[in-house]
Enzyme design. Sequence first.
Site, PDB file in Angstrom:
ATOM      1  N   ASP A   1       0.920  -1.320  -0.328  1.00 53.75           N
ATOM      2  CA  ASP A   1       0.324  -0.105  -0.137  1.00 53.75           C
ATOM      3  C   ASP A   1       1.216   1.640  -0.368  1.00 53.75           C
ATOM      4  O   ASP A   1       2.212   1.235  -0.234  1.00 53.75           O
ATOM      5  CB  ASP A   1      -0.969   0.023   1.520  1.00 53.75           C
ATOM      6  CG  ASP A   1      -1.249   1.331   0.985  1.00 53.75           C
ATOM      7  OD1 ASP A   1      -2.336   1.921   0.116  1.00 53.75           O
ATOM      8  OD2 ASP A   1      -2.039   1.788   2.336  1.00 53.75           O
ATOM      9  N   SER A   2       0.531   2.736  -0.129  1.00 52.63           N
ATOM     10  CA  SER A   2       1.412   3.487  -0.035  1.00 52.63           C
ATOM     11  C   SER A   2       1.744   4.031   1.363  1.00 52.63           C
ATOM     12  O   SER A   2       2.767   4.364   1.426  1.00 52.63           O
ATOM     13  CB  SER A   2       0.265   5.209  -0.695  1.00 52.63           C
ATOM     14  OG  SER A   2      -1.189   4.653  -0.053  1.00 52.63           O
TER      15      SER A   2
ATOM     16  N   TYR B   1      -0.335   8.335  -2.240  1.00 53.53           N
ATOM     17  CA  TYR B   1      -0.151   8.350  -3.946  1.00 53.53           C
ATOM     18  C   TYR B   1      -1.644   8.469  -4.491  1.00 53.53           C
ATOM     19  O   TYR B   1      -1.569   8.680  -5.752  1.00 53.53           O
ATOM     20  CB  TYR B   1      -0.821   6.681  -4.355  1.00 53.53           C
ATOM     21  CG  TYR B   1       0.457   5.762  -3.994  1.00 53.53           C
ATOM     22  CD1 TYR B   1       2.276   6.283  -2.965  1.00 53.53           C
ATOM     23  CD2 TYR B   1       0.893   4.388  -4.716  1.00 53.53           C
ATOM     24  CE1 TYR B   1       2.963   6.180  -3.123  1.00 53.53           C
ATOM     25  CE2 TYR B   1       1.622   3.808  -4.286  1.00 53.53           C
ATOM     26  CZ  TYR B   1       2.730   4.369  -3.525  1.00 53.53           C
ATOM     27  OH  TYR B   1       4.415   3.600  -3.501  1.00 53.53           O
ATOM     28  N   GLY B   2      -2.683   9.192  -3.756  1.00 52.93           N
ATOM     29  CA  GLY B   2      -4.322   9.568  -4.356  1.00 52.93           C
ATOM     30  C   GLY B   2      -3.775  10.809  -5.045  1.00 52.93           C
ATOM     31  O   GLY B   2      -4.721  11.409  -5.988  1.00 52.93           O
TER      32      GLY B   2
ATOM     33  N   CYS C   1      -4.268  -0.915  -2.069  1.00 51.07           N
ATOM     34  CA  CYS C   1      -3.486   0.361  -2.706  1.00 51.07           C
ATOM     35  C   CYS C   1      -4.617   0.200  -3.407  1.00 51.07           C
ATOM     36  O   CYS C   1      -5.184   0.214  -4.229  1.00 51.07           O
ATOM     37  CB  CYS C   1      -2.648   1.206  -2.875  1.00 51.07           C
ATOM     38  SG  CYS C   1      -2.696   2.531  -3.099  1.00 51.07           S
ATOM     39  N   ASN C   2      -6.380   1.107  -3.013  1.00 53.29           N
ATOM     40  CA  ASN C   2      -7.086   1.419  -4.249  1.00 53.29           C
ATOM     41  C   ASN C   2      -6.058   1.829  -5.885  1.00 53.29           C
ATOM     42  O   ASN C   2      -7.063   2.495  -6.619  1.00 53.29           O
ATOM     43  CB  ASN C   2      -8.163   1.945  -4.286  1.00 53.29           C
ATOM     44  CG  ASN C   2      -8.796   1.202  -3.158  1.00 53.29           C
ATOM     45  OD1 ASN C   2     -10.079   1.173  -2.871  1.00 53.29           O
ATOM     46  ND2 ASN C   2      -8.751   0.926  -1.549  1.00 53.29           N
ATOM     47  N   THR C   3      -5.158   3.515  -5.235  1.00 57.06           N
ATOM     48  CA  THR C   3      -5.149   4.348  -6.478  1.00 57.06           C
ATOM     49  C   THR C   3      -4.271   3.461  -7.669  1.00 57.06           C
ATOM     50  O   THR C   3      -3.976   3.679  -8.345  1.00 57.06           O
ATOM     51  CB  THR C   3      -4.233   5.002  -5.451  1.00 57.06           C
ATOM     52  OG1 THR C   3      -5.007   5.941  -4.623  1.00 57.06           O
ATOM     53  CG2 THR C   3      -4.320   6.397  -6.421  1.00 57.06           C
TER      54      THR C   3
ATOM     55  N   GLU D   1      -6.375   8.847   9.958  1.00 55.47           N
ATOM     56  CA  GLU D   1      -4.983   8.365   9.907  1.00 55.47           C
ATOM     57  C   GLU D   1      -4.664   8.912  11.745  1.00 55.47           C
ATOM     58  O   GLU D   1      -4.220   8.888  12.243  1.00 55.47           O
ATOM     59  CB  GLU D   1      -4.229   9.120   9.503  1.00 55.47           C
ATOM     60  CG  GLU D   1      -4.418   8.449   7.932  1.00 55.47           C
ATOM     61  CD  GLU D   1      -2.701   8.209   6.640  1.00 55.47           C
ATOM     62  OE1 GLU D   1      -1.617   9.030   7.572  1.00 55.47           O
ATOM     63  OE2 GLU D   1      -2.927   7.452   6.550  1.00 55.47           O
TER      64      GLU D   1
ATOM     65  N   CYS E   1     -11.527   3.421  -1.079  1.00 55.03           N
ATOM     66  CA  CYS E   1      -9.935   3.480  -0.348  1.00 55.03           C
ATOM     67  C   CYS E   1     -10.029   2.811   0.503  1.00 55.03           C
ATOM     68  O   CYS E   1     -10.843   2.480   1.312  1.00 55.03           O
ATOM     69  CB  CYS E   1     -10.301   5.328  -0.971  1.00 55.03           C
ATOM     70  SG  CYS E   1      -8.606   5.786   0.814  1.00 55.03           S
ATOM     71  N   THR E   2      -8.338   2.489   1.477  1.00 51.62           N
ATOM     72  CA  THR E   2      -8.048   2.190   1.944  1.00 51.62           C
ATOM     73  C   THR E   2      -8.508   2.430   3.336  1.00 51.62           C
ATOM     74  O   THR E   2      -8.752   1.573   4.527  1.00 51.62           O
ATOM     75  CB  THR E   2      -6.550   1.544   2.241  1.00 51.62           C
ATOM     76  OG1 THR E   2      -5.857   2.901   1.749  1.00 51.62           O
ATOM     77  CG2 THR E   2      -5.851   1.569   0.717  1.00 51.62           C
ATOM     78  N   HIS E   3      -8.641   3.935   3.817  1.00 47.85           N
ATOM     79  CA  HIS E   3      -9.212   4.032   4.697  1.00 47.85           C
ATOM     80  C   HIS E   3     -10.052   4.181   4.922  1.00 47.85           C
ATOM     81  O   HIS E   3     -10.364   4.713   6.615  1.00 47.85           O
ATOM     82  CB  HIS E   3      -8.276   5.882   4.901  1.00 47.85           C
ATOM     83  CG  HIS E   3      -7.084   6.130   4.702  1.00 47.85           C
ATOM     84  ND1 HIS E   3      -5.908   5.752   3.706  1.00 47.85           N
ATOM     85  CD2 HIS E   3      -6.305   6.440   5.933  1.00 47.85           C
ATOM     86  CE1 HIS E   3      -4.554   5.386   3.496  1.00 47.85           C
ATOM     87  NE2 HIS E   3      -4.854   5.913   5.215  1.00 47.85           N
TER      88      HIS E   3
HETATM   89  N1  DGL Z   1      -3.876   3.823  -0.306  1.00 51.46           N
HETATM   90  C1  DGL Z   1      -4.415   4.587  -0.479  1.00 51.46           C
HETATM   91  C2  DGL Z   1      -5.240   4.044  -1.524  1.00 51.46           C
HETATM   92  O1  DGL Z   1      -6.448   3.431  -0.709  1.00 51.46           O
HETATM   93  C3  DGL Z   1      -4.814   6.148  -0.135  1.00 51.46           C
HETATM   94  C4  DGL Z   1      -3.823   7.092   0.311  1.00 51.46           C
HETATM   95  C5  DGL Z   1      -3.456   7.643  -0.933  1.00 51.46           C
HETATM   96  O2  DGL Z   1      -3.586   8.729  -1.113  1.00 51.46           O
HETATM   97  O3  DGL Z   1      -1.820   7.104  -0.378  1.00 51.46           O
HETATM   98  O4  DGL Z   1      -6.125   5.215  -2.721  1.00 51.46           O
END
Ligand code: DGL
Length: 290
Positions: free
Chosen positions: A36-37, A68-69, A99-101, A178, A210-212
């Site tokens: 993940d990012s 990363y987003g 990571c979704n991105t 976070e 998104c992961t969060h």
């Molecule tokens: N992990 C990223 C996602 O799921 C979210 C955080 C980021 O922007 O890096 O897209």
Amino acid sequence: MATRKKSTARPSSIAASNGNLRGARAAIDRPIGVFDSGIGGLTVLKALTAALPGEDFIYLGDTARLPYGTKSNEVIVRYSKENTGFLLAKGIKMLVVACNTSSAVALDAIASDTMVPVIGVIEPGARAAAKASRIGKIGVIGTEATIASGAYTRAIQRLSPRAEIYTRACPLLVPLAEEGWTNNAVAELTVAHYLESLKQSGIDTLLLGCTHYPLLREMFVRILGPRVKIVDSATATATDVRGRLRTLKLARRGGAGSQSFFVTETPDRFVRVGRRFLGPQVESAVRIER
Ligand code: DGL
């Protein structure tokens, strides 16, 4: 070493913590790589460990370079490939792009030159949302890059060509999650603001892309009401990974798995915040150079 081992009762006695696993272990006994990012992918790891308690996982959070987003596709692809290279060198049997991105932007680029099976979160999440929606009005939220890629929209439309999909980038929800601000007035205002247009559109399903966002689930329910189904791609991905391992005869039976954590920044914040995302097993992490 950042490894949790619940049990050592294993056919293979080779340490699962890290390094030089290739060739030394049968394919079935190799770990699963997850990247993940940063910290958010721990929600995906949580779903994976619940679905696959006997597996060893190696998690890489690219904490030095998140988020990363908000980055360009070119940079996201480059970072994602570097993360993949690190995990492949650990001798993994499968790669999960938490990571979704990265999944939205870089999955094809990663899979095209990777020998192990690669699973991202987009397809499983899209399938779960298409299945959950009764009226075919689906909301999708994610980072700017995920929403701009249109990856979730395409994936849902392949499954439900008549679905109406409403998307919204919600970048502020990442720092809120976070910070642990998931249940206060700031979170309520922010979520209400982001979801206003989706609510007006009459969606019956919201896909958390998104992961969060799973950490804000209660807030989504409060803002959208109990009739809107909330689907998260983490759980759907874990189910997919389990199915793929079984099909490929790579699933481990029994035993208790381990988790090792690697980060690209100093580990302190990852450990502190990561505990909230995954649990007390985030005891330490190894910093790697980038
Ligand atoms: N992990 C990223 C996602 O799921 C979210 C955080 C980021 O922007 O890096 O897209």
